[in-house]
Design an enzyme around this catalytic site. Structure first.
Site, PDB file in Angstrom:
ATOM      1  N   SER A   1       0.564  -1.733  -0.113  1.00  0.00           N
ATOM      2  CA  SER A   1       0.182  -0.383  -0.298  1.00  0.00           C
ATOM      3  C   SER A   1       1.175   1.059   0.153  1.00  0.00           C
ATOM      4  CB  SER A   1      -1.150  -0.247   1.481  1.00  0.00           C
ATOM      5  OG  SER A   1      -1.478   0.934   0.838  1.00  0.00           O
TER       6      SER A   1
ATOM      7  N   ASP B   1     -10.423  -5.428  -2.978  1.00  0.00           N
ATOM      8  CA  ASP B   1      -9.830  -3.992  -1.801  1.00  0.00           C
ATOM      9  C   ASP B   1     -11.275  -3.333  -1.977  1.00  0.00           C
ATOM     10  OD1 ASP B   1      -8.529  -2.357  -1.097  1.00  0.00           O
ATOM     11  OD2 ASP B   1      -6.272  -2.911  -1.627  1.00  0.00           O
TER      12      ASP B   1
ATOM     13  N   HIS C   1      -7.801  -5.433   0.714  1.00  0.00           N
ATOM     14  CA  HIS C   1      -6.936  -4.983   1.192  1.00  0.00           C
ATOM     15  C   HIS C   1      -5.596  -5.464   2.160  1.00  0.00           C
ATOM     16  CE1 HIS C   1      -4.057  -1.738   0.601  1.00  0.00           C
ATOM     17  NE2 HIS C   1      -4.149  -0.682   1.482  1.00  0.00           N
TER      18      HIS C   1
END
Length: 218
Positions: A111, A165, A197
């Site tokens: 991320s 996600d 995610h």
């Protein structure tokens, strides 16, 4: 906070430097790498400094830079992104001091950490890395590319994204992959059904195999 490090169990000839996501620390990812470790590889998983994050209402948490939104049109913390990119280069320099050349160093992250890894790798000139791991992430300041590119245009890149996600949209990941491919063609974009995610067993296997491919024993 001390940087979690998984040292090589045989002669150290390669290093993976991996940056965590927003609000996390390096400890969880270091445990993942411990499970898939290669004996000649050292794994370094730094933890970001605590700072206020606009996306989360100004709450203070470990963060590589301020995040104001997670869509392609969101405002971006350009100074913070560039500072984080420099910080990653300082971790690389520490490995170089130990005699590990850049072609035996892999950088990556999840991320926000993956965003730093991509930006830092492409915008800091020098010899190419062995590989780049970009998980559930995006290329920050993407409108400056490909003009901002100065390195790693032939480096192998593994980009992974969960199709479920809900934070960093899969479409943002795909857009990132297509943009990167326009100036760094050796990118493979893998998606995972049912993964949000986060990570999953198949992704972890793919990471292990990618490290083995790009950082073989010497």
């Amino acid at each position: 906070m001390a940087t979690p490090v998984i040292n090589a169990t045989s002669r150290h000839t390669a290093t993976v430097i991996f940056l965590h996501g927003l609000g996390d620390t390096g400890h969880g990812w270091s445990e993942m790498f411990r499970q898939i470790r290669h004996p000649h590889v050292k794994y370094v998983c730094p933890t970001a400094k605590v700072m206020p994050v606009t996306l989360n209402g100004g709450m203070r948490m470990p963060s590589w830079f301020d995040i104001r939104g997670l869509s392609p049109g969101s405002a971006e913390d350009e100074p913070g992104i560039k500072s984080a990119a420099e910080l990653l280069q300082s971790y690389v320099a520490e490995e170089e001091k130990e005699g590990i050349k850049r072609d035996r160093i892999m950088v990556g992250g999840f991320s926000q950490g993956g965003a730093v890894a991509l930006y830092s790798a492409f915008t800091h000139s020098g010899p190419s890395f062995a590989g780049i791991i970009a998980l559930s992430t995006w290329l920050p300041l993407y409108k400056t590319f490909p003009g901002a590119v100065s390195a790693n245009q032939t480096t192998q890149i593994l980009q992974c994204h969960g199709l479920d996600d809900g934070l960093v949209a899969p479409s943002f990941g795909k857009m990132t992959s297509e943009l990167v491919k326009s100036f760094s063609p050796n990118i493979r974009f893998k998606t995972y059904s049912g993964m949000g995610h986060s990570s999953c067993d198949q992704e972890i296997e793919d990471i292990r195999d990618f490290i083995a491919e790009c950082l073989p024993p010497v």
